[in-house]
Design a protein around this motif. Structure first.
Motif, mmCIF file in Angstrom:
data_model
loop_
_atom_site.group_PDB
_atom_site.id
_atom_site.type_symbol
_atom_site.label_atom_id
_atom_site.label_comp_id
_atom_site.label_asym_id
_atom_site.label_seq_id
_atom_site.Cartn_x
_atom_site.Cartn_y
_atom_site.Cartn_z
ATOM 1 N N ASN A 24 5.377 0.482 9.313
ATOM 2 C CA ASN A 24 4.453 -0.581 9.266
ATOM 3 C C ASN A 24 4.256 -1.155 7.626
ATOM 4 O O ASN A 24 3.322 -1.743 7.258
ATOM 5 N N PHE A 33 -10.348 1.650 6.576
ATOM 6 C CA PHE A 33 -9.086 1.837 6.259
ATOM 7 C C PHE A 33 -8.489 2.606 7.467
ATOM 8 O O PHE A 33 -7.632 2.117 8.120
ATOM 9 N N TYR A 51 4.441 0.439 4.711
ATOM 10 C CA TYR A 51 3.843 1.275 3.829
ATOM 11 C C TYR A 51 4.873 1.884 2.892
ATOM 12 O O TYR A 51 5.875 2.537 3.503
ATOM 13 N N ARG A 98 -8.035 0.165 10.334
ATOM 14 C CA ARG A 98 -6.789 -0.837 10.209
ATOM 15 C C ARG A 98 -5.722 -0.120 10.545
ATOM 16 O O ARG A 98 -4.697 -0.362 11.330
ATOM 17 N N PHE A 99 -5.430 1.121 10.112
ATOM 18 C CA PHE A 99 -4.261 1.953 10.237
ATOM 19 C C PHE A 99 -4.036 2.151 11.385
ATOM 20 O O PHE A 99 -2.941 2.237 12.095
ATOM 21 N N TYR A 100 -5.149 2.722 12.250
ATOM 22 C CA TYR A 100 -5.039 3.050 13.672
ATOM 23 C C TYR A 100 -4.415 1.691 14.401
ATOM 24 O O TYR A 100 -3.530 1.818 15.147
ATOM 25 N N GLU A 133 -2.631 -0.643 13.362
ATOM 26 C CA GLU A 133 -1.038 -0.735 13.013
ATOM 27 C C GLU A 133 -0.373 0.376 13.726
ATOM 28 O O GLU A 133 0.843 -0.093 14.085
ATOM 29 N N ALA A 148 3.692 4.910 9.231
ATOM 30 C CA ALA A 148 3.282 4.239 7.679
ATOM 31 C C ALA A 148 4.505 3.486 7.410
ATOM 32 O O ALA A 148 4.381 2.365 7.171
ATOM 33 N N LEU A 154 0.908 5.404 0.778
ATOM 34 C CA LEU A 154 0.211 6.236 1.441
ATOM 35 C C LEU A 154 0.683 7.383 0.917
ATOM 36 O O LEU A 154 1.867 7.918 1.092
ATOM 37 N N THR A 181 0.688 -0.970 0.041
ATOM 38 C CA THR A 181 -0.013 -0.070 -0.069
ATOM 39 C C THR A 181 0.675 1.289 0.097
ATOM 40 O O THR A 181 1.864 1.424 0.583
#
Length: 213
Positions: A23, A162, A25, A165-167, A169, A20, A4, A2
């Protein structure tokens, strides 16, 4: 993988970029002053990050964080953000943005204003009620007792999913406020704004918020 996109490389944008990259990205980050001014930040972020123009960051991102002052949203690249999930970190500061009557009267929210500017985008509120420095220091693994929680709001389920999920992570639980019209509950001067709270405490603070402080 992904990618960002991040439009706005200030305190919030740079910290979200760090989360990001950590994790997995890829990050394409932009500011109003040009990619060359982001060389130091990109060097810190490492090989997963590159600097670009706002239009290029918008085009490159599978999802895009918009973290610019409210008065600057009219400069956002509408065409390149169409169809994209867009995370809105904004808060209304009349000292900076000038008075906006509809916000002063509680008739709309900053996220709804962004949605009007970006009618083809999928807007979700994110990271607007946490100090920038805490984005990279307050996270903890899922299931940690008293894990910090952050709120989101959105009219599009994909965008809210989204953010959730990002929170996670990034190390935070999520409380879904509901539609963008309810995002005022987590804006400036409300009980949930920039205080550390777990999910139960956040829900309680959201419930007691007044529309016009």
């Amino acid at each position: 993988m992904t990618t960002l996109g991040i439009i706005g490389a200030g305190n919030i944008g740079s910290q979200i970029a760090r989360v990001a990259v950590a994790n997995g990205y890829d990050v394409v980050i932009a500011n109003s002053r040009g990619p060359e001014t982001l060389a130091d930040l990109v060097a810190q972020l490492g090989p997963r990050a590159r600097a670009a123009t706002p239009a290029d960051a918008a085009a490159a991102g599978d999802a895009v964080v918009v973290t610019v002052p409210l008065h600057a949203i009219d400069s956002l690249p509408v065409e390149q953000l169409a169809g994209k999930i867009v995370l809105d970190t904004n808060n209304y500061y009349f000292e900076r943005d000038g008075h906006i009557e509809a916000l002063d009267k509680g008739e709309t929210t900053t996220s709804e204003l962004l949605q009007q500017r970006l009618p083809g985008s999928k807007i979700a509120k994110a990271f607007n009620h946490i100090y920038a420095s805490a984005i990279t220091t307050d996270g903890s693994p899922a299931g940690t007792p008293d894990r910090r929680a952050l709120a989101t709001a959105g009219d599009d389920a994909e965008a809210v999913d989204f953010v959730t999920r990002f929170y996670d992570e990034a190390g935070f639980d999520t409380v879904n406020i509901g539609p963008l019209s309810e995002s005022w509950r987590v804006e400036r001067d409300r009980p949930a704004y920039v205080v550390r709270q777990n999910a139960e405490e956040l829900r309680a603070n959201l419930a007691i918020a007044n529309r016009v402080p």
